[in-house]
Write a protein that holds these residues in place. Structure first.
Motif, short mmCIF file in Angstrom:
data_model
loop_
_atom_site.label_atom_id
_atom_site.label_comp_id
_atom_site.label_asym_id
_atom_site.label_seq_id
_atom_site.Cartn_x
_atom_site.Cartn_y
_atom_site.Cartn_z
N GLU A 186 -46.35 -17.24 -8.57
CA GLU A 186 -47.09 -18.03 -9.90
C GLU A 186 -47.75 -18.98 -8.63
OE1 GLU A 186 -44.18 -18.87 -12.14
OE2 GLU A 186 -44.78 -17.55 -13.33
N LEU A 210 -51.72 -15.50 -10.54
CA LEU A 210 -50.47 -14.64 -10.32
C LEU A 210 -50.41 -13.45 -9.51
CD1 LEU A 210 -49.53 -16.28 -14.06
CD2 LEU A 210 -50.44 -17.42 -11.91
N ALA A 239 -50.88 -22.67 -10.55
CA ALA A 239 -52.23 -21.23 -10.70
C ALA A 239 -53.45 -21.56 -10.70
CB ALA A 239 -51.31 -20.85 -11.20
N ASP A 258 -52.80 -18.78 -15.79
CA ASP A 258 -51.64 -17.79 -16.79
C ASP A 258 -52.15 -16.43 -16.20
OD1 ASP A 258 -53.60 -17.60 -18.44
OD2 ASP A 258 -52.45 -17.31 -20.61
#
Length: 761
Positions: free
Chosen positions: A322, A327, A415, A433
């Motif tokens: 992360e 990611l 991130a 995300d």
């Protein structure tokens, strides 16, 4: 002047081990004359004597040919050494050795030639090395040693590209790698096929494209490299373009329009550094270039190797992956990165006293962030777009994307590629995300988030492959997600394993692991793909497949680029999941909604089926596709409120030029049967397209005049005896009506469907 001289070799100077063999006959028949293409003559030529007469008078050519016959390989192998005997030389001078193969018992000849081109140098990247135990003292035994080395080079399939030979100890080094540098080495002679193994000349920061080859080494003769400088003034010598070409006449030689090291792509002495091979910010967290060594020259370790444990400055409650854009650690390989917010990009190294070192990544000449993304997910994007794809204003990033630690400042999650470098009002499109593309939080009707209109950056131009490469047995793009050919072996020759077996579980880079394994495939069925090379994954660079070795699990496949890179405007299969054309209007003429837009029609096709798209998706993509394996072919959502979606006018690809086919069954063209065998007529495959009252039938794949897009019971593929296509409006009986075939009314909505008058057989 000597180019057209012809020289007749003496019959007595030709020695063939098997004079009655097919090879011996071929040699005598075809070597009566030898054309001299290039010769360097020492001494003074008589200006009053023709060059050809001088060559005949001063020189004679001698051919020493060795031939062996191998029952194991059932083909002739040998080496021809051409020597120039001169009255000015104390001993023969070896000009070159040619390794060759003659297929036994066939009329055609497979000829592989290696040319001696680098004296006192040898190729790197050695694949295999052997040595003669005893030094060959006489001339004939020396020739035998280089002959054996040449045979070892040509016997593999494919033959090795080059070999190094040293006469003093019989050292033989084979080179099968696609590219190799040269190093000085006393006593060695480097032999190479007529191609270019060494890297082409480069100019730093120039944009590179290729002509007559794909850019994959080895370069073929005539393969051209085109270099362009994006500065308004061009290169430092004033040119806008420079080229380098793999020479046709001289093996492993690049002819270029510039001298390497003397030309730069700069402006007023300042070197041009262009993203992504530079950093836009001091910390460079957005850097995703390919530098993989530190300032001191040490090689970087892979980020996913786990050799270094958990770094001390990693954030608590945040996993290792992360900290990276998208990611993911695997796709970052061993390139310099800055996942923890150090001063600038760095990497781990294999050193007892030091775990990591900084990398020398320059600042970009233009530090304004580009309004484009490099990767599919765009986790590296730090542009200033702050409206969603549909034009909704982006809200500032708050919880859970911003966190406050007691006694410390508020910060963004790692991130974010620009966390800690933007103010409180940060509302720019980002992808913190690992979603399919950059997005933002919005305030609009029933929506809370939407993707942004971020296109792909044009990093480099892809050039077409050889003329014989025709889709679908080649790839149209670098990643080759659209490839549906039948190659089933890897680059190293390992056989591919059937996709259906799924013996290693769900691949880590299949997007959205919550979806079923089959949903990640074109056609939503791994069985159809058998064990053919494919690329359904998010991060793989080109088509690949699983192999039966657990320590490796998978390997890339060698799928060439197509000669014509324009995608065909047709489909190969009934469902057309492989279609990557540019059609963006439906059968009825409606414009397609962009796939990353959720307005006017909200959907989650990107999140659910990103792996099953045959190409990558950016903000400009509104082309017809079939990611969810809809029954009858490519489709799209519509940019109008009344109707939600419709099929597109994507016909079947013709099997032969000029083919016209109205009826297809499982993709195969069939002759129409203009009658029914029973009252229901379920098997009727005729071409009648008029109802009992004379109304024309509506196209089965159209939503006008009657919107039938939601009538799944009538559109299920298994209910039709043949394949639907954009012009298919023939009477059928998909609802199994006992009275027989029917169709929707193509003239009006007043009577939405009618029966057809079909004769009995």
């Amino acid at each position: 002047a000597l180019q057209n001289c012809r020289m007749r070799p003496s019959r007595k100077s030709m020695h063939v081990n098997h004079p009655k063999s097919t090879m011996g006959i071929w040699m005598k028949r075809n070597l009566d004359y030898m054309r001299i293409k290039r010769i360097h003559v020492g001494g003074i030529l008589d200006p009053y004597e023709s060059p050809c007469r001088q060559v005949h008078r001063w020189y004679r050519l001698r051919y020493v040919v060795y031939a062996t016959y191998s029952t194991k390989f059932t083909r002739w192998t040998g080496v021809m050494t051409v020597k120039l005997l001169s009255s000015l030389a104390s001993k023969p001078v070896v000009l070159g050795a040619i390794s060759f193969i003659f297929l036994h018992g066939v009329t055609s000849t497979d000829f592989v030639a290696h040319h001696a081109v680098h004296l006192g140098e040898k190729y790197e990247n050695i694949t295999l090395e052997t040595k003669e135990a005893e030094r060959r003292r006489n001339e004939r035994r020396r020739n035998e040693s280089v002959r054996i080395c040449g045979i070892r080079c040509v016997l593999p399939t494919p033959p090795c590209y080059a070999f190094n030979y040293r006469e003093s100890d019989g050292s033989c080094q084979l080179v099968s790698n696609e590219t190799s540098g040269l190093v000085e080495s006393d006593g060695f002679i480097a032999y190479v096929q007529r191609l270019c193994l060494t890297e082409h000349p480069t100019i730093q920061n120039a944009e590179v494209s290729f002509e007559h080859w794909s850019g994959k080494f080895p370069a073929p003769p005539g393969g051209k490299v085109i270099l362009r400088c994006q500065h308004p003034t061009g290169f430092s010598d004033g040119s806008q373009l420079h080229t380098a070409e793999c020479a046709s006449a001289s093996p492993d030689t690049w002819w270029s329009s510039f001298k390497e090291g003397t030309i730069s792509c700069s402006y007023r002495g300042k070197t041009l550094y262009k993203y992504p091979e530079c950093r836009l910010t001091e910390k460079g967290r957005e850097y995703i270039g390919k530098v993989s060594e530190t300032e001191s020259g040490k090689e970087c370790l892979r980020w996913d190797s786990k050799d270094f444990g958990t770094p001390n400055d990693s954030l608590a409650n945040v996993t290792f992956s992360e900290h990276f854009s998208n990611l993911d650690t695997w796709s970052h390989k061993n390139y310099c990165r800055n996942p923890y917010g150090k001063e600038r990009p760095w990497c781990f190294i294999m050193d007892e006293g030091t775990e990591w070192e900084y990398c020398d990544i320059p600042m970009c000449t233009n530090e304004d962030p580009p309004e484009c993304k490099v990767t599919q997910q765009g986790g590296e994007y730090i542009g200033r777009m702050n409206v969603s794809h549909s034009g909704f204003a982006c809200k500032a990033w708050m919880e859970p994307w911003r966190r406050t630690i007691t006694g410390n400042e508020t910060f963004f999650l790692p991130a974010f590629p620009d966390y800690g470098e933007t103010g409180e009002s940060h509302n720019f499109c980002r992808n913190p995300d690992g979603d399919a593309a950059p997005w933002c939080v919005i305030k609009g009707e029933d929506l809370d988030k939407e993707y942004c209109d971020i296109p792909f950056c044009k990093v480099r131009e892809v050039q077409g492959g050889s003329k014989g490469n025709v889709y679908p047995e080649c790839r149209l793009t670098e990643k080759g997600k659209e490839y549906v050919g039948t190659k089933s072996v890897t680059e190293t020759g390992k056989p591919c394993v059937d996709w259906e077996k799924n013996q290693y579980g769900m691949p880590w880079d299949f997007f959205n692991q919550e979806m079923g394994y089959s949903d990640h495939f074109i056609y939503a069925d791994p069985t159809i793909h058998k064990n053919y090379c494919r690329n359904h994954a998010l991060y793989r660079e080109k088509p690949w497949c699983f192999v039966s070795e657990p320590d490796i699990e998978w390997e890339y496949c060698d799928i060439p680029l197509c000669h014509y890179l324009e995608p065909p405007e047709c489909k190969l299969t009934p469902r057309g999941g492989e279609y990557v054309g540019r059609r963006n209007t439906t059968i009825s003429g409606f414009r397609c909604q962009h796939w990353l837009s959720v307005y006017p029609h909200s959907h989650e096709k990107i999140k659910e089926y990103l792996s099953a798209f045959p190409d990558e998706i950016d903000g400009r993509h509104n082309f017809c596709r079939n990611p969810d394996n809809t029954a009858h072919g490519p489709w799209c959502y519509l940019k109008e409120f009344e109707h939600r979606w419709e099929y597109c006018d994507v016909p079947f690809c013709p099997r032969t030029e000029g083919e016209r086919c109205d009826i297809r069954v499982s993709g195969e063209c069939m002759s129409p049967l203009q009658c029914k065998k029973n009252t229901g007529g379920l098997a009727y495959i005729g071409t009648k397209n008029v109802t009992n009252s004379g109304n024309p039938c509506q196209l089965w794949m159209s939503i006008l005049p009657n919107d039938i897009s939601e009538r799944d019971s009538f559109l299920a593929r298994e209910l039709f005896p043949d394949d639907l296509h954009p012009s298919h409006n023939f009477c059928r009986n998909p609802g199994n009506n006992p009275e027989g075939p029917w169709c929707f009314n193509g003239a009006s909505r007043d009577l939405d469907w009618e029966f057809c008058d079909i004769e009995f057989c």
